[in-house]
Design a protein around this motif. Sequence first.
Motif, PDB file in Angstrom:
ATOM      1  N   ASP A  90       2.325   1.120   1.709  1.00 17.41           N
ATOM      2  CA  ASP A  90       2.812   1.807   0.509  1.00 17.41           C
ATOM      3  C   ASP A  90       4.247   1.396   0.136  1.00 17.41           C
ATOM      4  O   ASP A  90       5.137   2.232  -0.006  1.00 17.41           O
ATOM      5  CB  ASP A  90       2.755   3.318   0.704  1.00 17.41           C
ATOM      6  CG  ASP A  90       2.988   4.076  -0.607  1.00 17.41           C
ATOM      7  OD1 ASP A  90       2.616   3.536  -1.676  1.00 17.41           O
ATOM      8  OD2 ASP A  90       3.552   5.183  -0.567  1.00 17.41           O
ATOM      9  N   PRO A  91       4.517   0.089  -0.022  1.00 16.93           N
ATOM     10  CA  PRO A  91       5.866  -0.339  -0.402  1.00 16.93           C
ATOM     11  C   PRO A  91       6.114  -0.076  -1.883  1.00 16.93           C
ATOM     12  O   PRO A  91       5.169   0.108  -2.657  1.00 16.93           O
ATOM     13  CB  PRO A  91       5.836  -1.841  -0.116  1.00 16.93           C
ATOM     14  CG  PRO A  91       4.405  -2.221  -0.377  1.00 16.93           C
ATOM     15  CD  PRO A  91       3.577  -1.039   0.057  1.00 16.93           C
ATOM     16  N   PRO A  92       7.374  -0.045  -2.321  1.00 19.40           N
ATOM     17  CA  PRO A  92       7.649   0.127  -3.751  1.00 19.40           C
ATOM     18  C   PRO A  92       7.180  -1.059  -4.588  1.00 19.40           C
ATOM     19  O   PRO A  92       6.989  -0.931  -5.795  1.00 19.40           O
ATOM     20  CB  PRO A  92       9.173   0.283  -3.815  1.00 19.40           C
ATOM     21  CG  PRO A  92       9.673  -0.347  -2.556  1.00 19.40           C
ATOM     22  CD  PRO A  92       8.613  -0.107  -1.526  1.00 19.40           C
TER      23      PRO A  92
ATOM     24  N   PHE B  15      -6.256 -10.799  -3.754  1.00 18.36           N
ATOM     25  CA  PHE B  15      -6.358  -9.426  -4.259  1.00 18.36           C
ATOM     26  C   PHE B  15      -6.622  -8.450  -3.107  1.00 18.36           C
ATOM     27  O   PHE B  15      -6.007  -7.373  -3.036  1.00 18.36           O
ATOM     28  CB  PHE B  15      -7.478  -9.344  -5.296  1.00 18.36           C
ATOM     29  CG  PHE B  15      -7.556  -8.015  -5.990  1.00 18.36           C
ATOM     30  CD1 PHE B  15      -6.772  -7.746  -7.099  1.00 18.36           C
ATOM     31  CD2 PHE B  15      -8.417  -7.023  -5.532  1.00 18.36           C
ATOM     32  CE1 PHE B  15      -6.840  -6.519  -7.745  1.00 18.36           C
ATOM     33  CE2 PHE B  15      -8.492  -5.799  -6.166  1.00 18.36           C
ATOM     34  CZ  PHE B  15      -7.702  -5.542  -7.264  1.00 18.36           C
ATOM     35  N   LYS B  16      -7.517  -8.821  -2.189  1.00 22.88           N
ATOM     36  CA  LYS B  16      -7.812  -7.955  -1.049  1.00 22.88           C
ATOM     37  C   LYS B  16      -6.580  -7.782  -0.157  1.00 22.88           C
ATOM     38  O   LYS B  16      -6.340  -6.703   0.394  1.00 22.88           O
ATOM     39  CB  LYS B  16      -8.969  -8.540  -0.240  1.00 22.88           C
ATOM     40  CG  LYS B  16     -10.320  -8.460  -0.941  1.00 22.88           C
ATOM     41  CD  LYS B  16     -11.412  -9.095  -0.090  1.00 22.88           C
ATOM     42  CE  LYS B  16     -12.765  -9.046  -0.791  1.00 22.88           C
ATOM     43  NZ  LYS B  16     -13.837  -9.694   0.020  1.00 22.88           N
ATOM     44  N   SER B  17      -5.791  -8.839  -0.002  1.00 22.30           N
ATOM     45  CA  SER B  17      -4.574  -8.757   0.819  1.00 22.30           C
ATOM     46  C   SER B  17      -3.561  -7.800   0.207  1.00 22.30           C
ATOM     47  O   SER B  17      -2.924  -7.004   0.917  1.00 22.30           O
ATOM     48  CB  SER B  17      -3.955 -10.153   0.980  1.00 22.30           C
ATOM     49  OG  SER B  17      -4.846 -11.046   1.610  1.00 22.30           O
ATOM     50  N   ILE B  18      -3.404  -7.878  -1.122  1.00 18.86           N
ATOM     51  CA  ILE B  18      -2.487  -6.967  -1.807  1.00 18.86           C
ATOM     52  C   ILE B  18      -2.941  -5.523  -1.619  1.00 18.86           C
ATOM     53  O   ILE B  18      -2.139  -4.624  -1.326  1.00 18.86           O
ATOM     54  CB  ILE B  18      -2.393  -7.326  -3.302  1.00 18.86           C
ATOM     55  CG1 ILE B  18      -1.775  -8.720  -3.479  1.00 18.86           C
ATOM     56  CG2 ILE B  18      -1.564  -6.277  -4.052  1.00 18.86           C
ATOM     57  CD1 ILE B  18      -1.863  -9.246  -4.902  1.00 18.86           C
TER      58      ILE B  18
ATOM     59  N   CYS C 186      -1.464  -4.929 -10.175  1.00 20.72           N
ATOM     60  CA  CYS C 186      -0.492  -3.961 -10.691  1.00 20.72           C
ATOM     61  C   CYS C 186      -1.192  -2.861 -11.488  1.00 20.72           C
ATOM     62  O   CYS C 186      -0.884  -1.671 -11.352  1.00 20.72           O
ATOM     63  CB  CYS C 186       0.546  -4.688 -11.542  1.00 20.72           C
ATOM     64  SG  CYS C 186       1.837  -3.625 -12.212  1.00 20.72           S
ATOM     65  N   GLU C 187      -2.127  -3.250 -12.330  1.00 22.68           N
ATOM     66  CA  GLU C 187      -2.870  -2.277 -13.130  1.00 22.68           C
ATOM     67  C   GLU C 187      -3.769  -1.408 -12.250  1.00 22.68           C
ATOM     68  O   GLU C 187      -3.909  -0.206 -12.494  1.00 22.68           O
ATOM     69  CB  GLU C 187      -3.717  -3.013 -14.173  1.00 22.68           C
ATOM     70  CG  GLU C 187      -2.888  -3.768 -15.206  1.00 22.68           C
ATOM     71  CD  GLU C 187      -3.731  -4.696 -16.051  1.00 22.68           C
ATOM     72  OE1 GLU C 187      -4.942  -4.834 -15.756  1.00 22.68           O
ATOM     73  OE2 GLU C 187      -3.174  -5.306 -17.004  1.00 22.68           O
ATOM     74  N   LYS C 188      -4.350  -2.005 -11.222  1.00 24.32           N
ATOM     75  CA  LYS C 188      -5.300  -1.298 -10.372  1.00 24.32           C
ATOM     76  C   LYS C 188      -4.612  -0.289  -9.462  1.00 24.32           C
ATOM     77  O   LYS C 188      -5.078   0.844  -9.293  1.00 24.32           O
ATOM     78  CB  LYS C 188      -6.078  -2.310  -9.536  1.00 24.32           C
ATOM     79  CG  LYS C 188      -7.050  -1.722  -8.528  1.00 24.32           C
ATOM     80  CD  LYS C 188      -8.267  -1.127  -9.185  1.00 24.32           C
ATOM     81  CE  LYS C 188      -9.283  -0.700  -8.134  1.00 24.32           C
ATOM     82  NZ  LYS C 188     -10.486  -0.075  -8.749  1.00 24.32           N
ATOM     83  N   PHE C 189      -3.489  -0.673  -8.866  1.00 28.18           N
ATOM     84  CA  PHE C 189      -2.864   0.144  -7.833  1.00 28.18           C
ATOM     85  C   PHE C 189      -1.618   0.880  -8.318  1.00 28.18           C
ATOM     86  O   PHE C 189      -1.056   1.686  -7.572  1.00 28.18           O
ATOM     87  CB  PHE C 189      -2.516  -0.716  -6.620  1.00 28.18           C
ATOM     88  CG  PHE C 189      -3.686  -1.493  -6.085  1.00 28.18           C
ATOM     89  CD1 PHE C 189      -4.808  -0.838  -5.599  1.00 28.18           C
ATOM     90  CD2 PHE C 189      -3.681  -2.885  -6.086  1.00 28.18           C
ATOM     91  CE1 PHE C 189      -5.901  -1.550  -5.109  1.00 28.18           C
ATOM     92  CE2 PHE C 189      -4.758  -3.597  -5.600  1.00 28.18           C
ATOM     93  CZ  PHE C 189      -5.874  -2.931  -5.110  1.00 28.18           C
ATOM     94  N   GLY C 190      -1.149   0.593  -9.524  1.00 26.34           N
ATOM     95  CA  GLY C 190       0.010   1.291 -10.055  1.00 26.34           C
ATOM     96  C   GLY C 190       1.309   0.949  -9.357  1.00 26.34           C
ATOM     97  O   GLY C 190       2.239   1.764  -9.331  1.00 26.34           O
TER      98      GLY C 190
END
Length: 469
Positions: free
Chosen positions: A122-124, A111-114, A149-153
């Motif tokens: 800031d990739p798509p 999760f920290k790596s993501i 996905c939910e956290k960072f949109g």
Amino acid sequence: MSVALKAKIADLFEEPACDKNQAKSEKDRKKGCGKQLAPGAAAGGCAFDGAMIALQPITDVAHLVHGPIACLGNAWDNRHSASSGSQLYRTGFTTDTNELDVIYGGEKRLFKSIREIIEKYDPPAVFVYQTCVPALVGDDVEAVCQRACEKFGKPVIPVNAPGFAGIKNLGNKLGAEALLDYVIGTVEPEFTTPYDINIIGEYNLVGELWQVKPLLDALGIRILACIAGDGRYNEIASAHRARVNMMVCSKSMINVATKMQQRWGIPYFEGSFYGIGDMSDSLRQIAQLLVQQGAPDDLLVRTEQLIAVEEARAYQRIAPFKQRLSGKRVLLITGGVKSWSVVAALQEAGLVIVGTSVKKSTREDKEKIKDIMGDDAHMIDNMTPREMYDMLRDARADIMLSGGRSQFVALKARMPWLDINQERFYAYAGYEGVIELVRQIDRALSNPVWQQVRIPAPWGDDGETLGMV
């Protein structure tokens, strides 16, 4: 192996486009084609390697390997897949799991790596690849990706293809399944045209897609998405709005074509960009299917006009090489689509194929080889290095075309060799690519070094007379 992964693999083994499956009863078809892996079965590449090879040419996303750092070294940038834009896909990202992650789990590290990748680049989208160690520990990659996905949109795509799941080809299909499950159909294109197509199983090796795209542009045909060479996330996500799919390598991504036909009614065909005749046939089939899907009829006329011009120019440029190459014997050690598509290109230059490898070819590939070479086609299922050496040393072939792992057999036999595999430095697709292929074969055969290395040493090959020199 998780229950979900077992179910996904079983589904892949029921591929409807496979002739073997079609001939089975419904009961036998449900059993699939799976069999217990033998030691060394993944020596040519594991499932993780295959999944990353299939998806890494998507250029603008971050490819994060969740596992030990050595796994990243196994699959990072091992193809010359070119990009016309973003170079992010060439950056290697890994969670670099260690002993503590094996004990306590590596989900927090993932999760920290993501988060770090999204904040810095800031990739798509971020593609997360499962490997053997976290899969054995029990890390829930799908859950972590959903939370991120939910956290960072941002779309965070789990690719569940640990190496122990099977061989590289299975990994290709598992990577394709990730696209079908999480990507394709999630974005609507800004606009559509009657000339939109997808190209599936094309990896833009050494820029080969760019040798074909100008021909399609001349006809007004738009590549809505290439899966995955020089691909962009949003293009692939909107690929479900194309009118026609062209399948280049059925061995790797046939499940994408068949499932897109089932879900969105997109017809597909398998074609080749190698060889003058095959390039022309592919253009014709694209045009015919587009017209059937509603494109104007004049597309067929314009296609034939373009083919006539390009074929005449290509044959004119090949003619000088053909005089020197006619009758030369070629041993083709490759697989998949190249086992038959390259054959046609070589025959157009007057070369004789003494054998072609079918180790990684499908049943359909083998049928196409017979159609091109006749019933006496010499198809090699699994040639050992010793057999390759004997064939070359006995002069049953003048040159060998293969991947890098076989080059030393040809060099030991003192015979010319040309790289035809994914690591090559020259593009061989389209009309221009055929000319380049013939030019490189001619250069390899006429290189004066072969005359020098075949001169016997003064002390003899066996070294017995060394003391007399």
